[in-house]
Enzyme design. Structure first.
Site, PDB file in Angstrom:
ATOM      1  N   ASP A 273       0.859  -1.183   0.000  1.00 57.04           N
ATOM      2  CA  ASP A 273       0.000   0.000   0.000  1.00 57.04           C
ATOM      3  C   ASP A 273       0.896   1.234   0.000  1.00 57.04           C
ATOM      4  O   ASP A 273       1.863   1.312   0.777  1.00 57.04           O
ATOM      5  CB  ASP A 273      -0.914   0.008   1.228  1.00 57.04           C
ATOM      6  CG  ASP A 273      -1.892   1.171   1.195  1.00 57.04           C
ATOM      7  OD1 ASP A 273      -2.929   1.045   0.546  1.00 57.04           O
ATOM      8  OD2 ASP A 273      -1.589   2.206   1.833  1.00 57.04           O
ATOM      9  N   LEU A 274       0.587   2.192  -0.869  1.00 52.69           N
ATOM     10  CA  LEU A 274       1.419   3.395  -0.965  1.00 52.69           C
ATOM     11  C   LEU A 274       1.172   4.324   0.219  1.00 52.69           C
ATOM     12  O   LEU A 274       0.031   4.544   0.621  1.00 52.69           O
ATOM     13  CB  LEU A 274       1.126   4.131  -2.270  1.00 52.69           C
ATOM     14  CG  LEU A 274       1.365   3.356  -3.575  1.00 52.69           C
ATOM     15  CD1 LEU A 274       1.078   4.241  -4.772  1.00 52.69           C
ATOM     16  CD2 LEU A 274       2.776   2.793  -3.638  1.00 52.69           C
TER      17      LEU A 274
ATOM     18  N   ASP B  29      -4.608   2.370  -4.516  1.00 48.14           N
ATOM     19  CA  ASP B  29      -3.140   2.419  -4.470  1.00 48.14           C
ATOM     20  C   ASP B  29      -2.576   1.153  -3.835  1.00 48.14           C
ATOM     21  O   ASP B  29      -1.502   1.181  -3.227  1.00 48.14           O
ATOM     22  CB  ASP B  29      -2.667   3.659  -3.716  1.00 48.14           C
ATOM     23  CG  ASP B  29      -3.153   3.692  -2.273  1.00 48.14           C
ATOM     24  OD1 ASP B  29      -4.126   2.987  -1.962  1.00 48.14           O
ATOM     25  OD2 ASP B  29      -2.558   4.424  -1.461  1.00 48.14           O
TER      26      ASP B  29
END
Length: 440
Positions: free
Chosen positions: A308-309, A351
């Site tokens: 996950d960004l 994302d």
């Protein structure tokens, strides 16, 4: 031939919810769809109504799909049948084709078959229309040779006649498909000059079979070459003919390049993310199943990374969604550069990304890749003159240490990712290591 825009369709399906869903989907495309909740009622409706096409579900009460198919294919003049089977019933589909079904489609849990079904319906209806036009054409030949010649010249399908492997006649549509302006550019030349090399053997075998059987050969898909060498996908029907009193072969063909491209686009959309061109969730789980099968068979290890960004929302809020999309595209490129060709990276949504590291030696291999990804994504991104910095939190699960089940492995990696995010972000955490984050 004009494309089929609408049709009167009967759908035999005992699941009322699925029936209504498909009915609405096809009605939006201009088709008229009636529903029968069992085979017996459906056959009664076929006897009374005029349908262009019948969709038959394999599992039905009273009269099953195969029984319906046997009844309909045993009688002349009834509409074509597409068999609808459940996921995993490809064997049933093959049996249905042997019994006379024109085509089949397999229902999948993601309902993707609703997108592919209109293409299959269009193909079936076009084939039926081609058959009807061909029958009308031969009736016209019997009535008048002159009328036949006009029909051939005005036909929207390509028509060519060849003897001993060389063209002796081609109609205007055929010349257009093959990229020639004058028939003299074709007459006398070998037909294989205009057939893609991959199909040379198939054409030779078809000509030999036609000479032996003297019967029309079924529709087949091939690839022709235009005069300038460009490729064109075609459907071809081959039948015996007499030209100037001598045996000949007649080929009726049409350009299906656009139709094949449309089908390929739909298949691509069903498996790849439109923004990043990475595999989507559907293709990810398919790849995961393949890796799992190999790992069990050869007693190999593999790792799942769920990523996950960090600070992605900040980029979106500051620079807008277009910039956020551009960032995701560059993230995808960087992720690919961190992996081997045998690995898979997929966009799971938003994302979030998932990575399959196949055939690893130990947990250190997964740790090494996770560190490489974190360092790669930590480098600044330059987006249309704006520089931004993000990070990544990664959770890792290991097969077979953590689980033998793909769904459980993904959930474990997801859980480990949230633990890494809660412990400072821009780190990774192993699920099997007590969910302890690791800094690179």
């Amino acid at each position: 031939m004009a494309a089929v825009t609408s049709a009167h369709i009967l759908y035999m399906e005992d699941d009322a919810g699925l029936a209504r869903l498909l009915q609405k989907s096809l009605q939006r495309l201009g088709h008229s769809v009636d529903i029968a909740d069992n085979g017996e009622a459906g056959l009664a409706m076929v006897a009374k109504g005029r349908y262009d096409l019948v969709l038959v579900d394999y599992n039905m009460p009273v009269c099953g799909g195969m029984d319906v198919l046997r009844f309909m294919t045993a009688k002349r003049g009834l509409p074509p049948v597409i068999m609808v089977t459940g996921n995993g019933n490809e064997r049933v589909a093959v049996e249905a084709l042997k019994l006379g079904a024109t085509d089949y489609i397999v229902k999948d849990v993601d309902m993707g078959y609703l997108e592919l079904l209109p293409i299959i319906i269009g193909q079936v209806l076009e084939k039926e229309q081609l058959i009807r036009e061909r029958e009308q054409m031969f009736l016209a030949v019997q009535e008048s040779e002159e009328r036949y010649r006009k029909l051939v010249e005005l036909s929207p399908d390509g028509i060519a006649i060849h003897q001993e492997g060389r063209f002796v006649f081609v109609n205007p549509t055929g010349m257009e498909i093959l990229g020639v302006r004058e028939s003299e550019e074709l007459l006398g030349r070998e037909i294989l000059e205009f057939v893609h090399p991959n199909f040379h053997q198939a054409v030779r075998e078809r000509v030999e079979l036609l000479a032996k059987s003297g019967k029309e050969l079924p529709l087949t898909e091939e690839k022709f070459l235009r005069l300038d060498g460009t490729e064109v996908d075609v459907e071809v029907v081959t039948l015996p003919f007499t030209f100037n009193g001598e045996p000949a072969c007649q080929a009726i063909f049409r350009d299906i390049t656009e139709r094949k491209l449309a089908k390929e686009r739909l298949e691509y959309m069903a498996n790849f993310d439109a923004l990043t061109a990475l595999p989507n969730r559907t293709l990810f789980f398919d790849r995961l199943g393949q890796v799992l099968f190999r790992a069990k068979r050869y007693q190999e290890w593999f790792a799942l990374l769920f990523l996950d960004l960090d600070r992605f929302k900040q980029v979106n809020d500051t620079f807008g969604h277009d910039m956020g999309d551009r960032l995701l595209e560059e993230v995808a490129d960087r992720l690919i550069a961190c992996l081997r060709e045998s690995d898979t990276v997929a966009r799971m949504g938003g994302d979030e990304f998932a990575v399959i590291l196949s055939r690893i030696a130990d947990m250190q291999d997964a740790e090494s890749v996770a560190c490489k990804i974190i360092k790669t994504l930590a480098a600044p991104f330059c987006l249309q003159g704006h520089e931004c910095t993000i990070g990544a939190s990664i959770g890792i699960s290991i097969f077979p240490c953590d689980s033998l089940d793909p769904e459980s492995l993904l959930k474990m990696a997801d859980t480990a990712m949230y633990q890494a995010k809660e412990n400072g972000r821009n780190t990774f955490s192993f699920y099997s290591d007590g969910l302890q984050p690791v800094a690179c």
